[in-house]
Scaffold this active site. Structure first.
Site, PDB file in Angstrom:
ATOM      1  N   HIS A 197      11.089 -17.191  -8.661  1.00 18.10           N
ATOM      2  CA  HIS A 197      12.322 -17.221  -9.466  1.00 18.10           C
ATOM      3  C   HIS A 197      12.580 -15.899 -10.193  1.00 18.10           C
ATOM      4  O   HIS A 197      11.649 -15.223 -10.646  1.00 18.10           O
ATOM      5  CB  HIS A 197      12.232 -18.345 -10.515  1.00 18.10           C
ATOM      6  CG  HIS A 197      11.113 -18.121 -11.480  1.00 18.10           C
ATOM      7  ND1 HIS A 197      11.268 -17.415 -12.643  1.00 18.10           N
ATOM      8  CD2 HIS A 197       9.818 -18.480 -11.426  1.00 18.10           C
ATOM      9  CE1 HIS A 197      10.119 -17.364 -13.285  1.00 18.10           C
ATOM     10  NE2 HIS A 197       9.216 -17.994 -12.554  1.00 18.10           N
TER      11      HIS A 197
ATOM     12  N   HIS B 295      11.049  -3.525   1.939  1.00 17.85           N
ATOM     13  CA  HIS B 295      10.370  -4.329   2.967  1.00 17.85           C
ATOM     14  C   HIS B 295       9.216  -5.074   2.318  1.00 17.85           C
ATOM     15  O   HIS B 295       8.280  -4.463   1.807  1.00 17.85           O
ATOM     16  CB  HIS B 295       9.852  -3.420   4.090  1.00 17.85           C
ATOM     17  CG  HIS B 295       9.096  -4.170   5.153  1.00 17.85           C
ATOM     18  ND1 HIS B 295       8.460  -3.537   6.187  1.00 17.85           N
ATOM     19  CD2 HIS B 295       8.888  -5.494   5.360  1.00 17.85           C
ATOM     20  CE1 HIS B 295       7.882  -4.430   6.967  1.00 17.85           C
ATOM     21  NE2 HIS B 295       8.116  -5.638   6.486  1.00 17.85           N
TER      22      HIS B 295
HETATM   23  C1  LIG Z   1      -1.663   1.801   2.072  1.00 25.11           C
HETATM   24  C2  LIG Z   1      -1.526   2.337   3.491  1.00 25.11           C
HETATM   25  C3  LIG Z   1      -0.039   2.575   3.805  1.00 25.11           C
HETATM   26  C4  LIG Z   1      -2.254   3.670   3.512  1.00 25.11           C
HETATM   27  O1  LIG Z   1      -2.223   4.206   4.778  1.00 25.11           O
HETATM   28  P1  LIG Z   1      -2.809   5.689   5.020  1.00 25.11           P
HETATM   29  O2  LIG Z   1      -2.107   6.662   4.143  1.00 25.11           O
HETATM   30  O3  LIG Z   1      -2.775   5.925   6.494  1.00 25.11           O
HETATM   31  O4  LIG Z   1      -4.265   5.579   4.446  1.00 25.11           O
HETATM   32  P2  LIG Z   1      -5.669   5.678   5.203  1.00 25.11           P
HETATM   33  O5  LIG Z   1      -5.790   4.610   6.256  1.00 25.11           O
HETATM   34  O6  LIG Z   1      -5.853   7.112   5.623  1.00 25.11           O
HETATM   35  O7  LIG Z   1      -6.703   5.340   4.048  1.00 25.11           O
HETATM   36  C5  LIG Z   1      -6.973   6.256   2.977  1.00 25.11           C
HETATM   37  C6  LIG Z   1      -7.947   5.601   2.049  1.00 25.11           C
HETATM   38  O8  LIG Z   1      -7.351   4.485   1.376  1.00 25.11           O
HETATM   39  C7  LIG Z   1      -8.049   3.275   1.687  1.00 25.11           C
HETATM   40  N1  LIG Z   1      -7.070   2.218   1.925  1.00 25.11           N
HETATM   41  C8  LIG Z   1      -5.992   2.289   2.734  1.00 25.11           C
HETATM   42  N2  LIG Z   1      -5.303   1.148   2.694  1.00 25.11           N
HETATM   43  C9  LIG Z   1      -5.967   0.336   1.860  1.00 25.11           C
HETATM   44  C10 LIG Z   1      -5.713  -0.991   1.428  1.00 25.11           C
HETATM   45  N3  LIG Z   1      -4.660  -1.675   1.845  1.00 25.11           N
HETATM   46  N4  LIG Z   1      -6.586  -1.543   0.547  1.00 25.11           N
HETATM   47  C11 LIG Z   1      -7.667  -0.836   0.104  1.00 25.11           C
HETATM   48  N5  LIG Z   1      -7.941   0.436   0.493  1.00 25.11           N
HETATM   49  C12 LIG Z   1      -7.092   1.012   1.361  1.00 25.11           C
HETATM   50  C13 LIG Z   1      -8.836   3.580   2.939  1.00 25.11           C
HETATM   51  O9  LIG Z   1      -9.995   2.766   3.050  1.00 25.11           O
HETATM   52  C14 LIG Z   1      -9.172   5.035   2.729  1.00 25.11           C
HETATM   53  O10 LIG Z   1     -10.232   5.122   1.824  1.00 25.11           O
HETATM   54  P3  LIG Z   1     -11.316   6.334   1.887  1.00 25.11           P
HETATM   55  O11 LIG Z   1     -10.509   7.586   1.620  1.00 25.11           O
HETATM   56  O12 LIG Z   1     -12.292   6.009   0.806  1.00 25.11           O
HETATM   57  O13 LIG Z   1     -11.881   6.298   3.266  1.00 25.11           O
HETATM   58  C15 LIG Z   1      -2.074   1.384   4.559  1.00 25.11           C
HETATM   59  O14 LIG Z   1      -3.497   1.372   4.598  1.00 25.11           O
HETATM   60  C16 LIG Z   1      -1.600  -0.052   4.374  1.00 25.11           C
HETATM   61  O15 LIG Z   1      -2.165  -0.845   3.616  1.00 25.11           O
HETATM   62  N6  LIG Z   1      -0.523  -0.381   5.103  1.00 25.11           N
HETATM   63  C17 LIG Z   1       0.094  -1.682   5.103  1.00 25.11           C
HETATM   64  C18 LIG Z   1       0.115  -2.237   6.528  1.00 25.11           C
HETATM   65  C19 LIG Z   1       0.957  -3.471   6.632  1.00 25.11           C
HETATM   66  O16 LIG Z   1       1.116  -4.217   5.695  1.00 25.11           O
HETATM   67  N7  LIG Z   1       1.530  -3.699   7.794  1.00 25.11           N
HETATM   68  C20 LIG Z   1       2.421  -4.835   8.014  1.00 25.11           C
HETATM   69  C21 LIG Z   1       3.737  -4.364   8.515  1.00 25.11           C
HETATM   70  S1  LIG Z   1       4.798  -5.696   8.859  1.00 25.11           S
END
Ligand SMILES: CC(C)(COP(=O)(O)OP(=O)(O)OC[C@H]1O[C@@H](n2cnc3c(N)ncnc32)[C@H](O)[C@@H]1OP(=O)(O)O)[C@@H](O)C(=O)NCCC(=O)NCCS
Length: 204
Positions: free
Chosen positions: A134, A143
């Site tokens: 709510h 998104h």
């Molecule tokens: C947050 C996000 C955008 C970051 O992506 P990125 O910039 O490529 O980051 P990386 O994968 O290089 O990770 C970098 C660091 O953050 C950490 N990290 C990334 N995403 C994380 C998450 N969701 N939760 C906790 N830690 C996370 C990684 O473990 C890494 O840690 P390190 O440096 O200690 O190794 C991505 O991980 C994410 O969560 N995307 C959402 C995906 C999603 O919801 N998709 C559905 C679409 S419909």
């Protein structure tokens, strides 16, 4: 039957096409990324975004199905300026309060719940199973990935992306153009233009 021109024939485009058919539209794609593409699954690809802009007399309805929030918002504005109608597409299994408001060009996927007095901006993606409680206020081009849960009166700024399974405490304010990582728990306000992850969510 009405025809809906969908801009973007990727995975997200196909989900929007499926939803559009459930909402009673014929579907035609337009996509710039693959100029040679003539068909995606059983749907025709009729040309590029620029091609669509010149065919407003053929296509009354259009929507942008591109996951990138900034691009989706920009192309949607161009469609509106060119005179297209951007429908709201709501999956039949979604539950939307009669007191919620959803603006043009937004899509609401299966099993999403949007509760009373929530406001959803233009060109938003409310993905599968997302819960918007709510009085939440969601700005344009946001998104919410699958299974996001926003507690009551959460505010989300324009073009922000909440990753799959992320949750907010009630009354939280999240700025514009930010990214909330998958499974994050947002317990404090989040500024604009940042990426936060974890529980509690902190800057990456
Ligand atoms: C947050 C996000 C955008 C970051 O992506 P990125 O910039 O490529 O980051 P990386 O994968 O290089 O990770 C970098 C660091 O953050 C950490 N990290 C990334 N995403 C994380 C998450 N969701 N939760 C906790 N830690 C996370 C990684 O473990 C890494 O840690 P390190 O440096 O200690 O190794 C991505 O991980 C994410 O969560 N995307 C959402 C995906 C999603 O919801 N998709 C559905 C679409 S419909």
């Amino acid at each position: 039957m009405k025809t809906l021109a969908i801009v973007g024939a990727s995975g997200h485009g196909k989900v929007v096409a499926d939803l559009a058919e459930l909402c009673g539209f014929n579907v035609t794609f337009f996509d710039d990324a693959f100029p040679q593409l003539k068909q995606v699954e059983h749907w025709p690809v009729k040309g590029s975004f620029t091609d669509l802009l010149t065919q407003q007399d053929c296509y009354q309805y259009a929507i942008v199905a591109i996951g990138n929030n900034a691009i989706r918002s920009k192309l949607s504005e161009q469609l509106i300026e060119s005179g297209f109608n951007l429908p709201v597409l709501i999956h039949p299994s979604a539950i939307v309060s009669q007191y919620a408001h959803i603006n043009e060009g937004s899509v609401v996927f299966a099993n999403a719940v949007i509760n009373a007095f929530a406001q959803i901006g233009e060109n938003c993606i409310i993905n599968t199973g997302a819960i918007i409680e709510h009085d939440c206020i969601i700005a344009n081009g946001v998104h919410l990935s699958p299974k996001v849960s926003l507690a009551g009166a959460t505010k989300v700024g324009a073009a922000t992306w909440l990753g799959i399974g992320s949750v907010t405490k009630q009354g939280i304010e999240i700025g514009a153009n930010s990214i909330i990582g998958a499974n994050a728990t947002v317990l404090n306000n989040i500024p604009s233009n940042v990426t936060v992850v974890g529980s509690p969510a902190v800057s990456k």
